[in-house]
Design a protein around this motif. Structure first.
Motif, PDB file in Angstrom:
ATOM      1  N   THR A 140       0.870  -1.180   0.000  1.00  0.00           N
ATOM      2  CA  THR A 140       0.000   0.000   0.000  1.00  0.00           C
ATOM      3  C   THR A 140       0.902   1.224   0.000  1.00  0.00           C
ATOM      4  OG1 THR A 140      -0.133  -0.205   2.401  1.00  0.00           O
ATOM      5  CG2 THR A 140      -1.997  -1.035   1.134  1.00  0.00           C
ATOM      6  N   VAL A 141       0.572   2.185  -0.862  1.00  0.00           N
ATOM      7  CA  VAL A 141       1.476   3.310  -1.120  1.00  0.00           C
ATOM      8  C   VAL A 141       0.710   4.622  -1.067  1.00  0.00           C
ATOM      9  CG1 VAL A 141       3.174   4.265  -2.744  1.00  0.00           C
ATOM     10  CG2 VAL A 141       2.725   1.787  -2.726  1.00  0.00           C
ATOM     11  N   ILE A 142       1.292   5.628  -0.401  1.00  0.00           N
ATOM     12  CA  ILE A 142       0.793   7.000  -0.527  1.00  0.00           C
ATOM     13  C   ILE A 142       1.844   7.806  -1.275  1.00  0.00           C
ATOM     14  CG2 ILE A 142       0.010   9.099   0.625  1.00  0.00           C
ATOM     15  CD1 ILE A 142      -0.944   7.515   2.947  1.00  0.00           C
ATOM     16  N   VAL A 143       1.411   8.470  -2.337  1.00  0.00           N
ATOM     17  CA  VAL A 143       2.299   9.336  -3.132  1.00  0.00           C
ATOM     18  C   VAL A 143       1.898  10.778  -2.847  1.00  0.00           C
ATOM     19  CG1 VAL A 143       3.090   9.933  -5.440  1.00  0.00           C
ATOM     20  CG2 VAL A 143       2.459   7.554  -4.919  1.00  0.00           C
ATOM     21  N   PHE A 144       2.796  11.547  -2.226  1.00  0.00           N
ATOM     22  CA  PHE A 144       2.496  12.935  -1.880  1.00  0.00           C
ATOM     23  C   PHE A 144       2.982  13.892  -2.963  1.00  0.00           C
ATOM     24  CE2 PHE A 144       2.168  11.316   2.510  1.00  0.00           C
ATOM     25  CZ  PHE A 144       0.964  11.916   2.872  1.00  0.00           C
ATOM     26  N   VAL A 145       2.100  14.819  -3.314  1.00  0.00           N
ATOM     27  CA  VAL A 145       2.420  15.862  -4.291  1.00  0.00           C
ATOM     28  C   VAL A 145       2.096  17.219  -3.671  1.00  0.00           C
ATOM     29  CG1 VAL A 145       1.967  14.336  -6.253  1.00  0.00           C
ATOM     30  CG2 VAL A 145       0.124  15.755  -5.350  1.00  0.00           C
ATOM     31  N   ASN A 146       2.573  18.284  -4.307  1.00  0.00           N
ATOM     32  CA  ASN A 146       2.367  19.628  -3.749  1.00  0.00           C
ATOM     33  C   ASN A 146       1.162  20.360  -4.335  1.00  0.00           C
ATOM     34  OD1 ASN A 146       4.619  19.231  -2.180  1.00  0.00           O
ATOM     35  ND2 ASN A 146       5.992  20.474  -3.435  1.00  0.00           N
ATOM     36  N   ARG A 147       0.656  19.893  -5.502  1.00  0.00           N
ATOM     37  CA  ARG A 147      -0.416  20.629  -6.166  1.00  0.00           C
ATOM     38  C   ARG A 147      -1.551  19.695  -6.581  1.00  0.00           C
ATOM     39  NH1 ARG A 147       1.332  22.262 -11.011  1.00  0.00           N
ATOM     40  NH2 ARG A 147      -0.196  23.945 -11.215  1.00  0.00           N
ATOM     41  N   THR A 148      -2.775  20.230  -6.560  1.00  0.00           N
ATOM     42  CA  THR A 148      -3.945  19.430  -6.960  1.00  0.00           C
ATOM     43  C   THR A 148      -3.843  18.998  -8.423  1.00  0.00           C
ATOM     44  OG1 THR A 148      -5.185  21.436  -7.513  1.00  0.00           O
ATOM     45  CG2 THR A 148      -5.451  20.570  -5.296  1.00  0.00           C
ATOM     46  N   GLN A 149      -3.314  19.874  -9.263  1.00  0.00           N
ATOM     47  CA  GLN A 149      -3.169  19.557 -10.685  1.00  0.00           C
ATOM     48  C   GLN A 149      -2.304  18.314 -10.865  1.00  0.00           C
ATOM     49  OE1 GLN A 149      -4.582  21.656 -13.020  1.00  0.00           O
ATOM     50  NE2 GLN A 149      -3.757  20.825 -14.942  1.00  0.00           N
ATOM     51  N   THR A 150      -1.192  18.249 -10.107  1.00  0.00           N
ATOM     52  CA  THR A 150      -0.291  17.089 -10.184  1.00  0.00           C
ATOM     53  C   THR A 150      -0.998  15.837  -9.701  1.00  0.00           C
ATOM     54  OG1 THR A 150       1.518  18.615  -9.646  1.00  0.00           O
ATOM     55  CG2 THR A 150       2.020  16.270  -9.590  1.00  0.00           C
ATOM     56  N   ALA A 151      -1.764  15.961  -8.612  1.00  0.00           N
ATOM     57  CA  ALA A 151      -2.479  14.804  -8.055  1.00  0.00           C
ATOM     58  C   ALA A 151      -3.440  14.219  -9.086  1.00  0.00           C
ATOM     59  CB  ALA A 151      -3.234  15.215  -6.792  1.00  0.00           C
ATOM     60  N   GLU A 152      -4.177  15.087  -9.760  1.00  0.00           N
ATOM     61  CA  GLU A 152      -5.160  14.613 -10.735  1.00  0.00           C
ATOM     62  C   GLU A 152      -4.470  14.001 -11.961  1.00  0.00           C
ATOM     63  OE1 GLU A 152      -8.979  13.788 -12.144  1.00  0.00           O
ATOM     64  OE2 GLU A 152      -8.203  14.277 -10.150  1.00  0.00           O
ATOM     65  N   LEU A 153      -3.402  14.638 -12.409  1.00  0.00           N
ATOM     66  CA  LEU A 153      -2.668  14.113 -13.568  1.00  0.00           C
ATOM     67  C   LEU A 153      -2.082  12.736 -13.254  1.00  0.00           C
ATOM     68  CD1 LEU A 153      -1.437  14.383 -16.396  1.00  0.00           C
ATOM     69  CD2 LEU A 153       0.461  15.660 -15.363  1.00  0.00           C
ATOM     70  N   ARG A 198      -4.778   0.426  -4.034  1.00  0.00           N
ATOM     71  CA  ARG A 198      -3.574   0.217  -3.201  1.00  0.00           C
ATOM     72  C   ARG A 198      -2.650   1.428  -3.216  1.00  0.00           C
ATOM     73  NH1 ARG A 198       1.553  -1.220  -5.104  1.00  0.00           N
ATOM     74  NH2 ARG A 198       1.689  -1.614  -7.340  1.00  0.00           N
ATOM     75  N   ILE A 199      -2.944   2.386  -4.122  1.00  0.00           N
ATOM     76  CA  ILE A 199      -2.114   3.601  -4.214  1.00  0.00           C
ATOM     77  C   ILE A 199      -3.009   4.810  -4.009  1.00  0.00           C
ATOM     78  CG2 ILE A 199      -0.609   4.973  -5.721  1.00  0.00           C
ATOM     79  CD1 ILE A 199      -0.217   2.220  -7.312  1.00  0.00           C
ATOM     80  N   LEU A 200      -2.600   5.708  -3.129  1.00  0.00           N
ATOM     81  CA  LEU A 200      -3.325   6.955  -2.904  1.00  0.00           C
ATOM     82  C   LEU A 200      -2.424   8.120  -3.287  1.00  0.00           C
ATOM     83  CD1 LEU A 200      -5.926   8.291  -1.655  1.00  0.00           C
ATOM     84  CD2 LEU A 200      -4.622   8.484   0.478  1.00  0.00           C
ATOM     85  N   ILE A 201      -2.876   8.924  -4.253  1.00  0.00           N
ATOM     86  CA  ILE A 201      -2.146  10.140  -4.641  1.00  0.00           C
ATOM     87  C   ILE A 201      -2.748  11.286  -3.834  1.00  0.00           C
ATOM     88  CG2 ILE A 201      -1.400  11.605  -6.553  1.00  0.00           C
ATOM     89  CD1 ILE A 201      -0.677   8.706  -7.022  1.00  0.00           C
ATOM     90  N   ALA A 202      -1.955  11.997  -3.057  1.00  0.00           N
ATOM     91  CA  ALA A 202      -2.535  12.971  -2.136  1.00  0.00           C
ATOM     92  C   ALA A 202      -1.686  14.221  -2.004  1.00  0.00           C
ATOM     93  CB  ALA A 202      -2.725  12.334  -0.757  1.00  0.00           C
ATOM     94  N   THR A 203      -2.370  15.330  -1.792  1.00  0.00           N
ATOM     95  CA  THR A 203      -1.689  16.543  -1.337  1.00  0.00           C
ATOM     96  C   THR A 203      -1.565  16.436   0.187  1.00  0.00           C
ATOM     97  OG1 THR A 203      -3.817  17.667  -1.165  1.00  0.00           O
ATOM     98  CG2 THR A 203      -2.585  17.948  -3.232  1.00  0.00           C
ATOM     99  N   ASP A 204      -1.123  17.503   0.824  1.00  0.00           N
ATOM    100  CA  ASP A 204      -0.887  17.425   2.272  1.00  0.00           C
ATOM    101  C   ASP A 204      -2.161  17.337   3.099  1.00  0.00           C
ATOM    102  OD1 ASP A 204       1.908  17.261   2.682  1.00  0.00           O
ATOM    103  OD2 ASP A 204       2.134  19.321   2.012  1.00  0.00           O
ATOM    104  N   VAL A 205      -3.353  17.299   2.466  1.00  0.00           N
ATOM    105  CA  VAL A 205      -4.572  17.063   3.246  1.00  0.00           C
ATOM    106  C   VAL A 205      -4.518  15.692   3.907  1.00  0.00           C
ATOM    107  CG1 VAL A 205      -6.058  18.568   1.864  1.00  0.00           C
ATOM    108  CG2 VAL A 205      -5.907  16.156   1.281  1.00  0.00           C
ATOM    109  N   ALA A 206      -3.675  14.771   3.384  1.00  0.00           N
ATOM    110  CA  ALA A 206      -3.588  13.415   3.953  1.00  0.00           C
ATOM    111  C   ALA A 206      -2.356  13.213   4.820  1.00  0.00           C
ATOM    112  CB  ALA A 206      -3.580  12.380   2.823  1.00  0.00           C
TER     113      ALA A 206
END
Length: 434
Positions: free
Chosen positions: A256-269, A306-314
């Motif tokens: 199980t993986v969380i991938v953290f990004v800084n921007r919503t645009q990146t998360a959606e892409l 199994r993968i969650l792409i998230a900004t810092d809300v998570a």
């Protein structure tokens, strides 16, 4: 071993805790519950996953059951997901007493929320922005119950006391009883100078001094010893290909993986790109409708994704069990944000792994993080440049192009821009009419 009943927690609540298989208090609970029950304002610092919610919920519910009325307590928190999680815990703890909990947050029906507040729930869990909207526009009948609260909680207090929440918090505080007529409880994983400064404020006559307790604060224990910290130095324009290569490794196939990004645009892409590459993926960011945010979190918790792409809300507070790998796809600007992100794994003594993608622009950030955690990151050896070129670059590029075209067709981001303009106009008109 100390029991909750010995700390002064009501018998009915001890039975609820037993039913939830919570038998003995954690360090933060043992330290703060008696003080809160004795009437102290409290600042509680403890790392994520140490039971901070019960540390303030147990004494509040105990006091409420002695003199139940609504609205008894207000809990403010920086993110919608954390607000929902706290409300669920209050509802579960107070189920045998028919407790009424209302959640007031952006993305929900504001009229429905106003009606809930008018019915005077026992506890209100809110994000500051939406509560401030109600204070501005919903009328005295809606917000009148807030004027008699006995408890105010700021959860993740360091974030709430940052500049981004300042004006909304100020508006909320204006309708609450003055500090001498309520108990104020601040809980956080990071006890910042802004939080500590509250202890130095003059104590009103008849008021007990602020009680401060820190358990294994991040200043002393930055990251768990069971967490491995790795990095990959890569060109910024092919990050998606490297992420695909990492996630496709046999070693990570079931993780199980969380991938953290800084921007919503990146998360959606990334969500769309990885979905095109046939990964089971969900995302969590502020531009998603609230129901989608809830569904994504539930899918990840249940293992459907199994993968969650998230900004810092998570990155804070959320109870997400058993995360094996955290990837910092974008490096955070603040070293403490790095600590909160990687704190999603290696919890409760379990092993965990973190991997940071480092580009040419990130070197200073990495050095600041390494200084903060007092540890050098190790180079990640499982993915090489040649492997990415051979196995990932071409198909990831095609998946990304398809994702970008879909986002353009659907006008991703336009709705948020339009809503911001509408909200700004609405707030201005309200202020001018006052």
């Amino acid at each position: 071993m100390v029991k909750f009943e010995e700390l002064g927690v009501s018998k009915w609540l001890c039975e609820s805790l037993d039913a939830m298989k919570i038998y003995t208090p954690s360090k933060i609970q043992e330290a703060t519950i008696p003080k809160i029950l004795a009437g102290y304002d409290c600042i509680g610092g403890a790392k994520t996953g140490s039971g901070k919610t019960i540390a303030f919920a147990a004494p509040m519910l105990t006091k409420w059951s002695e003199d139940p009325y609504g609205v008894f307590g207000l809990i403010l928190t920086p993110t919608r997901e954390l607000a929902l999680q706290i409300a669920e815990q209050y509802a579960a703890l107070g189920a045998s007493m028919n407790i009424k909990v209302s959640v007031i947050l952006g993305g929900g029906d504001i009229v429905q929320q106003a009606l809930e507040l008018q019915r005077r729930p026992h506890f209100v869990v809110a994000t500051p922005g939406r509560l401030a909207d109600h204070i501005l526009s919903s009328g005295e009948e809606t917000i009148g119950g807030l004027r008699k609260i006995k408890f105010l909680v700021l959860d993740e207090a360091d974030r709430l006391l940052s500049n981004s929440f300042g004006s909304d918090l100020e508006r909320c505080f204006k309708v609450l009883p003055p500090p001498e007529k309520r108990q104020t409880l601040l809980f956080t994983a990071t006890v910042t100078d802004e939080v500590r400064a509250l202890k130095e404020k003059p104590v009103p006559e008849g008021k007990l001094p602020v009680f401060v307790h820190e358990v294994e604060s991040v200043d002393k224990v930055a990251i768990p010893a069971t967490l491995t910290t790795n990095y990959l130095f890569i060109p910024s324009y092919v990050k998606e290909a490297y992420l695909n290569a990492v996630l496709a490794l046999e070693e990570n196939a079931d993780s199980t993986v969380i991938v953290f990004v800084n921007r919503t645009q990146t998360a959606e892409l990334l969500r769309r790109t990885l979905r095109n590459l046939e990964f089971r993926v969900a995302s969590l960011h502020s531009e998603m409708p609230q129901i989608e945010r809830i569904n994504s979190l539930h899918r990840f918790k249940a293992g459907a994704a199994r993968i969650l792409i998230a900004t810092d809300v998570a990155s804070r507070g959320l109870d997400i069990p058993s995360v094996e790998l955290v990837v910092n796809y974008d490096m955070p600007a603040d070293p403490d944000d790095y600590i909160h992100r990687v704190g999603r794994t290696a919890r409760a003594g379990r092993k965990g792994e973190s991997l940071s993608f480092v580009t040419e622009q990130d070197v200073k950030r990495v050095l600041a993080i390494e200084e903060r955690i007092n540890k050098k990151m190790d180079k990640y050896e499982l993915v090489t440049d040649n492997k990415v070129i051979e196995t990932s670059l071409h198909k990831t590029g095609a998946a990304k192009r398809e994702a970008l075209m879909a986002m353009e067709r659907e006008g991703f981001g336009e709705k948020r821009k339009n809503n911001k303009i509408k909200n700004a106009k609405r707030k201005n008109s309200r202020l001018q009419s006052k």
